[in-house]
Design a protein around this motif. Structure first.
Motif, PDB file in Angstrom:
ATOM      1  N   ASP A 163      67.096  21.271  21.396  1.00 18.48           N
ATOM      2  CA  ASP A 163      68.172  22.243  21.626  1.00 18.48           C
ATOM      3  C   ASP A 163      69.422  21.870  20.831  1.00 18.48           C
ATOM      4  O   ASP A 163      70.092  22.749  20.274  1.00 18.48           O
ATOM      5  CB  ASP A 163      68.495  22.322  23.113  1.00 18.48           C
ATOM      6  N   GLY A 208      61.627  28.972  23.075  1.00 23.39           N
ATOM      7  CA  GLY A 208      62.923  29.545  23.418  1.00 23.39           C
ATOM      8  C   GLY A 208      63.000  30.151  24.797  1.00 23.39           C
ATOM      9  O   GLY A 208      63.937  30.890  25.104  1.00 23.39           O
ATOM     10  N   ASN A 219      60.017  25.251  25.797  1.00 22.85           N
ATOM     11  CA  ASN A 219      61.308  25.007  25.155  1.00 22.85           C
ATOM     12  C   ASN A 219      61.291  25.429  23.688  1.00 22.85           C
ATOM     13  O   ASN A 219      62.211  26.097  23.199  1.00 22.85           O
ATOM     14  CB  ASN A 219      61.676  23.532  25.278  1.00 22.85           C
ATOM     15  N   ASP A 221      68.827  22.700  17.224  1.00 21.41           N
ATOM     16  CA  ASP A 221      68.797  24.147  17.058  1.00 21.41           C
ATOM     17  C   ASP A 221      70.194  24.741  17.153  1.00 21.41           C
ATOM     18  O   ASP A 221      70.561  25.624  16.361  1.00 21.41           O
ATOM     19  CB  ASP A 221      67.887  24.757  18.128  1.00 21.41           C
ATOM     20  N   ASP A 222      71.002  24.252  18.113  1.00 23.14           N
ATOM     21  CA  ASP A 222      72.380  24.745  18.241  1.00 23.14           C
ATOM     22  C   ASP A 222      73.207  24.382  17.020  1.00 23.14           C
ATOM     23  O   ASP A 222      74.021  25.196  16.543  1.00 23.14           O
ATOM     24  CB  ASP A 222      73.022  24.162  19.507  1.00 23.14           C
ATOM     25  N   ARG A 267      65.532  26.152  28.272  1.00 24.68           N
ATOM     26  CA  ARG A 267      66.310  25.128  27.574  1.00 24.68           C
ATOM     27  C   ARG A 267      66.111  23.759  28.236  1.00 24.68           C
ATOM     28  O   ARG A 267      65.782  23.664  29.431  1.00 24.68           O
ATOM     29  CB  ARG A 267      67.799  25.494  27.578  1.00 24.68           C
ATOM     30  N   CYS A 280      63.063  18.058  24.665  1.00 25.00           N
ATOM     31  CA  CYS A 280      63.645  19.401  24.759  1.00 25.00           C
ATOM     32  C   CYS A 280      65.141  19.392  24.469  1.00 25.00           C
ATOM     33  O   CYS A 280      65.657  20.266  23.752  1.00 25.00           O
ATOM     34  CB  CYS A 280      63.379  19.995  26.140  1.00 25.00           C
TER      35      CYS A 280
END
Length: 253
Positions: free
Chosen positions: A232, A176, A173, A235-236, A179, A228
């Motif tokens: 995400d 990258g 994860n 990160d988003d 996801r 994870c």
């Protein structure tokens, strides 16, 4: 990173992990006597009851067994080192912030591996007793020492590696490649695979033992999924903020 550099880095990590394993095997050579006594204990309990007997079938069997047990101990003793090499192979593509966020989870990888090995050892006596109960009355089950100890070592390592899967999930994860939502949507398959593994790894008639093995693995899977998904989302959000900032930045003409 180009493919050639990836392959060179992989070779470097494999060589370093192998060196660590060999050093651990040398230490394991000198720990052989007390360890072999512990590994034989499940069979020796039954041998005292007159049900089975441990048999060294060949002239070189005892030497061959010492080599195998030493390598087995090398894997256990060098687990912090080769797990570190695995992680360093994954982390070059990560940012410094992502590496810091994964330190805590990585620090738990060695205890996870050892916990899986310990759990395997806890269920082995019941498995050995169950499998030897099929021996007919008035007969003695002569168990080949090499086959028995190979079976024990495979089970212990299988459990240890199974408990490392959450670390692999988080590593993929952070790199990258997968996801968190993918892991989350695959929870049904995870339950099926974990329960199947637990059923084969604990050949005992009671369901309780199977769940004792399966529940920690499922809990670790859920923890990994949570890590994870949180990664995400952060990160988003960070990418969204960078995109919004880029859209509002005036373009110099």
């Amino acid at each position: 990173m180009p493919l050639r550099e990836h392959l060179l880095e992989l070779r470097r990590r494999v060589v370093l992990a192998t060196i660590g394993l060999l050093v651990g095997a040398v230490v394991g050579w000198f720990l052989y006597d007390p360890v072999i006594a512990v590994l034989q204990e499940p069979v020796l309990r039954l041998e005292r009851e007159g049900l089975v007997a441990l048999n060294f079938a060949g002239v070189a069997t005892s030497f061959d067994l010492k080599v195998k047990v030493s390598l087995f101990l090398g894997v256990l003793l060098s687990s912090p080192w080769w797990i570190l090499q695995l992680w360093l192979f994954v982390t070059p593509g990560l940012t410094r912030r992502e590496r810091r966020s994964a330190v805590a989870f990585l620090a738990g990888s060695v205890p996870l591996f050892l916990a899986g090995a310990w759990l395997a050892w806890r269920v082995l006596p019941n498995a050995v007793r169950l499998l030897t109960e099929f021996t007919p009355d008035e007969a003695t089950n002569l168990i080949d020492a090499q086959l028995y100890l190979s079976f024990v070592m495979r089970v212990v390592l299988a459990f240890g590696i199974a408990f490392l899967l959450p670390v692999v999930m988080v590593g993929l994860n952070l790199a990258g490649l997968v996801r968190g939502s993918t892991w989350l949507h695959g929870w049904r398959w995870a339950v099926v695979l974990v329960m199947t593994f637990a059923a084969f790894a604990t050949p005992t008639p009671d369901v309780v033992t199977m769940f004792v093995v399966a529940l920690p693995m499922l809990a670790l899977y859920l923890v990994a999924v949570g890590v994870c998904v949180l990664h995400d989302r952060r990160d988003d959000a960070r990418r969204g903020a960078l995109t919004a900032e880029a859209d509002t930045t005036p373009i110099d003409r």
